[in-house]
Design a protein around this motif. Structure first.
Motif, PDB file in Angstrom:
ATOM      1  N   LYS A 100       0.834  -1.200   0.000  1.00 33.50           N
ATOM      2  CA  LYS A 100       0.000   0.000   0.000  1.00 33.50           C
ATOM      3  C   LYS A 100       0.873   1.257   0.000  1.00 33.50           C
ATOM      4  CE  LYS A 100      -4.022  -1.919   2.447  1.00 33.50           C
ATOM      5  NZ  LYS A 100      -4.816  -1.833   3.715  1.00 33.50           N
ATOM      6  N   LYS A 101       1.926   1.240   0.818  1.00 33.18           N
ATOM      7  CA  LYS A 101       2.818   2.393   0.879  1.00 33.18           C
ATOM      8  C   LYS A 101       3.598   2.549  -0.415  1.00 33.18           C
ATOM      9  CE  LYS A 101       4.528   5.923   2.984  1.00 33.18           C
ATOM     10  NZ  LYS A 101       3.648   7.063   3.366  1.00 33.18           N
ATOM     11  N   GLN A 102       4.025   1.442  -1.010  1.00 33.76           N
ATOM     12  CA  GLN A 102       4.731   1.487  -2.281  1.00 33.76           C
ATOM     13  C   GLN A 102       3.830   2.091  -3.364  1.00 33.76           C
ATOM     14  OE1 GLN A 102       7.864   0.641  -2.718  1.00 33.76           O
ATOM     15  NE2 GLN A 102       8.192   0.132  -4.873  1.00 33.76           N
ATOM     16  N   ALA A 103       2.561   1.689  -3.377  1.00 30.28           N
ATOM     17  CA  ALA A 103       1.619   2.230  -4.361  1.00 30.28           C
ATOM     18  C   ALA A 103       1.419   3.729  -4.155  1.00 30.28           C
ATOM     19  CB  ALA A 103       0.283   1.496  -4.257  1.00 30.28           C
ATOM     20  N   GLU A 104       1.299   4.136  -2.907  1.00 34.94           N
ATOM     21  CA  GLU A 104       1.148   5.556  -2.594  1.00 34.94           C
ATOM     22  C   GLU A 104       2.372   6.342  -3.037  1.00 34.94           C
ATOM     23  OE1 GLU A 104       1.359   8.150   1.483  1.00 34.94           O
ATOM     24  OE2 GLU A 104       0.003   6.421   1.495  1.00 34.94           O
ATOM     25  N   CYS A 105       3.551   5.809  -2.762  1.00 34.15           N
ATOM     26  CA  CYS A 105       4.803   6.470  -3.131  1.00 34.15           C
ATOM     27  C   CYS A 105       4.942   6.584  -4.645  1.00 34.15           C
ATOM     28  CB  CYS A 105       5.976   5.705  -2.527  1.00 34.15           C
ATOM     29  SG  CYS A 105       7.608   6.414  -2.873  1.00 34.15           S
ATOM     30  N   MET A 106       4.630   5.508  -5.366  1.00 39.76           N
ATOM     31  CA  MET A 106       4.727   5.526  -6.825  1.00 39.76           C
ATOM     32  C   MET A 106       3.731   6.511  -7.430  1.00 39.76           C
ATOM     33  SD  MET A 106       7.114   3.508  -7.916  1.00 39.76           S
ATOM     34  CE  MET A 106       6.676   3.174  -9.633  1.00 39.76           C
ATOM     35  N   THR A 107       2.530   6.579  -6.870  1.00 42.06           N
ATOM     36  CA  THR A 107       1.531   7.526  -7.367  1.00 42.06           C
ATOM     37  C   THR A 107       2.003   8.952  -7.163  1.00 42.06           C
ATOM     38  OG1 THR A 107      -0.274   5.966  -6.925  1.00 42.06           O
ATOM     39  CG2 THR A 107      -0.859   8.286  -7.132  1.00 42.06           C
ATOM     40  N   GLU A 108       2.592   9.227  -6.013  1.00 40.47           N
ATOM     41  CA  GLU A 108       3.127  10.563  -5.744  1.00 40.47           C
ATOM     42  C   GLU A 108       4.271  10.910  -6.693  1.00 40.47           C
ATOM     43  OE1 GLU A 108       4.184  10.538  -1.642  1.00 40.47           O
ATOM     44  OE2 GLU A 108       2.096  10.766  -0.939  1.00 40.47           O
ATOM     45  N   ALA A 109       4.982   9.881  -7.175  1.00 40.88           N
ATOM     46  CA  ALA A 109       6.081  10.093  -8.115  1.00 40.88           C
ATOM     47  C   ALA A 109       5.587  10.255  -9.554  1.00 40.88           C
ATOM     48  CB  ALA A 109       7.064   8.942  -8.037  1.00 40.88           C
ATOM     49  N   GLY A 110       4.286  10.134  -9.768  1.00 39.77           N
ATOM     50  CA  GLY A 110       3.723  10.351 -11.091  1.00 39.77           C
ATOM     51  C   GLY A 110       3.314   9.097 -11.833  1.00 39.77           C
TER      52      GLY A 110
END
Length: 244
Positions: A100-110
């Protein structure tokens, strides 16, 4: 060095979702109607065959494994030669929470991402020209928010045997109760499964009946089956960690 198994497993689960099919007979999608007991299945009620204790690692060992896992997300040769040293923000002892955190981080990265209930991530479309940036974002997010490295290592023989027992004692009967028949025609003995699981030619994983769950998640509308019959045992059972 053998590829860390957690990366292999995530890729396998994700492949079933992105391809959108059940994948040729590991976990068949034949249905025979849900049984009367379909509503009573709970994976947390399954009694494990062994008790798994999480191994303790030195700080140097944790750092080495953290970097190994993150680097496996990068295939671009030039990028591999210039990867930055990214500090840890937080370790996670739940695969679900880390994804979940990885998905959030990747989304924030574009790069729009979603953590799948069956494990792994799904991503939105992005231009081929962004492939290197995508890999760098994946590497950076994994370095910042890694699994506990003690959990990112290959399964021990006790864990392999436990998974084999879980499939046969719980998951397969659970799927049957919900109307889905699993193909067991190629199922090896427990001893053979444990002994050959990490064979270099992959022969030890020819029977790996977890492709139904990614297929059902990709299709949608099967949350009851996915919750009742997960592909793997609960994290505290398989890894010796508290559930999140």
């Amino acid at each position: 060095m053998r590829k860390l198994f957690c990366v292999f497993l995530a890729a396998l689960l994700l492949a079933g979702c992105t391809e959108g099919n059940a994948g040729g007979g590991q976990g068949a999608i034949e249905t025979d109607g849900a049984g009367e007991s379909a509503a009573v299945w709970d994976p947390h009620e399954w009694e494990p065959t062994v008790t798994i204790t999480r191994p303790s690692l030195t700080e140097d060992e944790k750092e080495q494994i953290r970097k190994e896992v993150a680097r496996q997300l990068v295939s671009d040769p030039e990028l591999q030669e210039s990867l930055p040293d990214v500090p840890v923000v937080a370790y996670y002892d739940s695969f679900r929470e880390q994804e979940k955190k990885q998905a959030e981080c990747m989304t924030e990265a574009g790069f729009k991402a979603k953590a799948l209930q069956t494990g792994g991530l799904s991503f939105g479309q992005y231009p081929e020209s962004q492939q290197r940036a995508f890999q760098l974002a994946g590497y950076t997010c994994q370095m910042q928010f890694p699994f506990d490295p003690a959990l990112a290592r290959d399964w021990a023989p006790e864990q392999i045997g436990l998974v084999y027992d879980y499939w046969n004692e719980y998951m397969i009967p659970c799927l049957k109760a919900h109307g889905y028949t699993t193909d067991v025609s190629k199922r090896p003995s427990r001893e053979s499964f444990v002994q050959n699981f990490f064979a270099e030619d992959g022969a030890g994983r020819e029977w790996f009946p977890i492709d139904l769950q990614p297929y059902l998640e990709n299709e949608g509308g099967h949350e009851d089956v996915l919750e009742a019959c997960p592909a793997l045992p609960p994290s505290d059972t398989l890894y010796g960690v508290p559930l999140k």
